[in-house]
Design a protein around this motif. Structure first.
Motif, short mmCIF file in Angstrom:
data_model
loop_
_atom_site.label_atom_id
_atom_site.label_comp_id
_atom_site.label_asym_id
_atom_site.label_seq_id
_atom_site.Cartn_x
_atom_site.Cartn_y
_atom_site.Cartn_z
N LEU A 37 0.84 -1.19 0.00
CA LEU A 37 0.00 0.00 0.00
C LEU A 37 0.87 1.24 0.00
CD1 LEU A 37 -2.79 -1.04 2.52
CD2 LEU A 37 -3.01 -0.77 0.06
N PRO A 38 0.47 2.31 -0.70
CA PRO A 38 1.31 3.51 -0.82
C PRO A 38 1.48 4.21 0.52
CG PRO A 38 -0.90 3.91 -1.69
CD PRO A 38 -0.81 2.45 -1.41
N ARG A 39 2.61 4.92 0.63
CA ARG A 39 2.94 5.64 1.86
C ARG A 39 2.70 7.13 1.69
NH1 ARG A 39 5.42 4.03 5.91
NH2 ARG A 39 6.11 1.91 6.18
N SER A 40 2.72 7.84 2.81
CA SER A 40 2.71 9.31 2.81
C SER A 40 3.53 9.75 4.01
CB SER A 40 1.27 9.84 2.89
OG SER A 40 0.68 9.46 4.10
N TRP A 41 3.62 11.07 4.23
CA TRP A 41 4.47 11.57 5.33
C TRP A 41 3.88 11.28 6.69
CZ3 TRP A 41 2.50 15.27 8.67
CH2 TRP A 41 1.32 15.90 8.25
N ILE A 42 2.56 11.01 6.75
CA ILE A 42 1.93 10.62 8.01
C ILE A 42 1.90 9.09 8.06
CG2 ILE A 42 0.53 12.69 8.27
CD1 ILE A 42 -1.74 11.29 6.93
N PRO A 43 1.55 8.49 9.19
CA PRO A 43 1.47 7.03 9.21
C PRO A 43 0.72 6.51 7.99
CG PRO A 43 1.08 7.88 11.39
CD PRO A 43 1.16 9.07 10.50
N SER A 44 1.23 5.48 7.40
CA SER A 44 0.67 5.01 6.13
C SER A 44 -0.81 4.67 6.26
CB SER A 44 1.45 3.79 5.65
OG SER A 44 1.43 2.77 6.63
N LEU A 45 -1.20 4.22 7.40
CA LEU A 45 -2.61 3.93 7.67
C LEU A 45 -2.92 4.51 9.04
CD1 LEU A 45 -2.07 0.46 6.27
CD2 LEU A 45 -3.89 1.91 5.41
N PHE A 46 -3.53 5.68 9.05
CA PHE A 46 -3.71 6.39 10.29
C PHE A 46 -5.11 6.21 10.85
CE2 PHE A 46 -4.47 9.15 6.71
CZ PHE A 46 -5.66 9.79 7.01
N LYS A 47 -5.25 6.49 12.12
CA LYS A 47 -6.51 6.34 12.85
C LYS A 47 -7.67 7.01 12.09
CE LYS A 47 -8.54 7.93 17.25
NZ LYS A 47 -9.39 9.00 16.72
N GLY A 48 -8.67 6.21 11.74
CA GLY A 48 -9.82 6.75 11.03
C GLY A 48 -9.55 7.08 9.58
N GLY A 49 -8.36 6.70 9.07
CA GLY A 49 -7.96 7.09 7.73
C GLY A 49 -8.38 6.10 6.66
N VAL A 50 -8.23 6.55 5.40
CA VAL A 50 -8.59 5.75 4.24
C VAL A 50 -7.38 5.70 3.31
CG1 VAL A 50 -10.12 5.52 2.26
CG2 VAL A 50 -11.00 6.42 4.42
#
Length: 665
Positions: A37-50
């Motif tokens: 899964l792609p990454r970003s500067w925040i956690p790759s899968l953050f709380k409540g995130g999509v």
């Protein structure tokens, strides 16, 4: 090449995020490549995130049946809580994969598509996964334990931290519960007297304890606790509405005469029994129970017999015997006795009722049974099973709250042991006797009401609301399960379903055939009825017997947790002084109030009956049944609120607006 659009939802829970690499694979008739899964500067899968990605395949994978998820550590090993994955296929179909599971390791995890399947119709064949493997893994996580011989088995766990992550409290609930437990005495402004072992010297001092927190009901209790009408009312709409039953013949151990209860001669006991107006409450389960010692003083607990008379729309006590065996030193107390003789008899009954209610009606018949139901779901049903999808919301937090109950309430150092007459050895004596006397029909409210002869008793709101809730739940359960089970033969053929009920019979009811609990299901009707029992106990029944604890118990004289003097052996000796000396001491009283305050306080992350924030079902038919269920619950809630506007003391405990989906407190 064909593309699959993947959307992954991380749960909105504390610490649900992860910095780790997450890989996903789609499985149908073929398999996709393992995709990062792609990454970003925040956690790759953050709380409540999509998180979204596209997975390209050389050709269509056909109907998707499963996904593989794997978490690989980047910086440090952290937990991750994925909620669900949606996949849009190149054919335009959308597949839903419910997860709702903590992933804490780097192993492969398999999650099935949301359409429920029974074991004999499941054609999924994937290397590394099978229903049998999933169940085996769950049984290694959720192991049966024995807290005390002779009571229902429980989850095996050495500490709170050793409980599986999936069934533990959220951070917010943990913090709230800890705060409420730590500050209960402070909030009630009782901390300064919580270690005072003196007796109360006047009723006014007890009165002051309610000056900070009181509800409409607790204030009503304080004003009316001495009245016979209210004493009888509590058997219908108080915390213990399962004891009273119609009396067709007096037991030999209760030698009440016509002249005792009807001294004016205007009525005859035999005639009133024939009319169905005489009722009995028998506390025989308390007979011979060893009592506690608190602050170095022996405590007292009676096993009363109470006779009540329905006159008009009132239920009034007309005779009380405080011990089971008739004797000269065990008089039958009557409303015609002196004020304090009669009042003291009722107080001893109310203390007995508190101890029996907490251990039988509340702990055993809701908490401990709900834990057995939950454990059997987790041990015997794969996530793709329709019964798992139906029942898993009704297991929410149950295993955690019960672990706390065992360690902090009924353990040797628990609150119940410290501040109640039956604390210590008495707890397990009562639980064992209660389980031995429990019957399947008593857990089914329509049968229970009929067996106890209470169908036409007026102002019985527990019955009225409970029967309506039962019918709504029953229709919902039948609607869901009949979508998957078309014939009785399919019920008989479902080995996972049969293992579920067998575990419940064996570990919950200790293989006692006398209970009448099913050992197997032969028909759809049998299955639907038992599943209705499971949901009703875990939601409506628990609310009915739990939520009013502070309301009815905060005014201590109405529900003393213990009595410090033995019950009177003759009439004419009771007065206000002996009453105050019999009451529990100050420390026992205020600590009991704090516990009832804690157990009656709903947490902010509660989930009400009919609410399903986790989307386990994906087919339209069960989703439609859920919507219809919610509409029926809303309609009932409006009816209850309208009724409550017209009665002196509103009965709210089975209003769907306050009933939680599970035993979570």
């Amino acid at each position: 090449m064909v593309d699959y659009e993947v959307t992954l939802f991380t749960g909105d829970l504390a610490f649900a995020s992860t910095f780790d690499d997450i890989y996903i694979k789609l499985v149908g008739s073929g398999e996709s490549q393992r995709t990062l899964l792609p990454r970003s500067w925040i956690p790759s899968l953050f709380k409540g995130g999509v998180s979204k990605c596209t997975i390209s395949c050389p050709k269509s994978l056909g109907k998707l049946v499963l996904i593989e998820l794997q978490k690989e550590t980047m910086f440090f090993n952290d937990s991750w809580y994925p909620a669900k994955v949606d996949v849009k296929s190149p054919e335009g179909d959308t597949y839903h994969f419910p997860i709702y599971h903590w992933i804490t390791d780097s192993e492969l995890h398999y999650f099935r598509e949301g359409a429920a399947l029974l074991v004999f119709e499941d054609k999924c064949s994937v290397d590394g996964y099978s229903r049998e493997q999933e169940i085996k893994q769950q049984q290694e996580v959720y192991c049966w334990g024995v807290y005390e011989e002779g009571i229902p088995h429980c989850i095996k766990a050495d500490s709170l931290q050793s409980l599986p992550d999936d069934i533990r409290f959220s951070l917010s609930k943990t913090a709230e519960l800890a705060y409420t437990a730590a500050t209960g005495l402070i909030e009630l402004e009782l901390i300064g007297i919580s270690e005072c072992t003196e007796n109360f010297t006047c009723v006014e001092n007890i009165d002051r304890l309610l000056c900070v927190h009181q509800s409409k009901t607790s204030e009503y209790v304080r004003q009316h606790w001495k009245e016979d009408d209210f004493f009888g009312y509590q058997y219908l709409n108080g915390t213990n509405p399962i004891l009273i039953r119609r009396c067709e013949a007096l037991p030999d151990k209760f030698p009440v005469t016509n002249k005792m209860v009807f001294p004016d001669g205007k009525h005859r006991l035999a005639d009133e029994m024939k009319k169905g107006n005489i009722f009995l409450c028998d506390y025989k389960l308390l007979d011979g129970v060893p009592t506690n010692t608190i602050n170095g003083k022996k405590q007292y607990l009676t096993a009363p017999l109470v006779l009540l008379w329905k006159t008009g729309d009132k239920m009034k006590p007309v005779a009380i015997q405080l011990k089971q065996k008739p004797a000269k030193d065990n008089p039958v107390f009557l409303p015609t006795d002196s004020e304090y003789d009669w009042l003291m008899a009722k107080i001893y009954v109310r203390s007995a009722d508190f101890n029996l209610f907490e251990l039988n009606t509340h702990l055993l018949r809701t908490h401990l049974l709900a834990e057995v139901f939950a454990m059997s779901v987790l041990r015997n049903l794969p996530m793709v099973h329709p019964l798992y999808k139906l029942l898993i919301p009704h297991t929410h937090y149950t295993l955690n709250i019960n672990f706390l109950a065992r360690t902090r309430l009924i353990s040797r150092t628990g609150v119940f042991t410290k501040f109640t007459a039956s604390g210590g050895e008495g707890v397990f004596t009562i639980l064992k006797k209660s389980l031995s006397s429990l019957t399947y029909s008593s857990l089914c409210i329509p049968e229970d009401i009929t067996e106890r002869g209470l169908k036409d008793v007026p102002n019985f709101y527990y019955r009225d609301d409970g029967l309506k809730l039962w019918e709504i739940i029953h229709r919902f359960v039948r609607g869901i399960l009949s979508f998957y089970y078309k014939t009785d033969a399919e019920v008989q053929q479902d080995s996972e379903l049969q293992s579920w009920i067998q575990d419940i019979f064996k570990y919950g009811f200790l293989s006692k055939e006398s209970t009448g609990i099913p050992q197997k299901f032969s028909t759809v009707d049998e299955m639907v009825k038992f599943v209705t029992v499971v949901i009703f106990i875990s939601s409506a029944q628990h609310s009915a017997v739990n939520s009013g604890q502070y309301d009815f118990g905060a005014w201590m004289p109405n529900s003393p947790t213990t009595m410090q003097l033995p019950p009177p052996t003759k009439k004419g000796t009771a007065n206000e002084k002996t009453m105050l000396e019999s009451f529990p001491s100050v420390d026992i009283t205020v600590n009991g109030m704090a516990v009832m305050w804690l157990l009656s306080k709903q947490s902010s992350d509660h989930v009400l009956i009919g609410q399903y924030p986790e989307e386990h079902f994906s087919e339209e038919e069960p989703l439609q049944k859920i919507r219809a269920f919610q509409e029926e619950l809303q309609k009932l809630s409006a009816e209850i609120k309208a009724r409550n506007e017209k009665v002196p003391l509103p009965y709210t405990y089975m209003d769907p607006d306050v009933v939680e989906n599970s035993v979570s407190l």
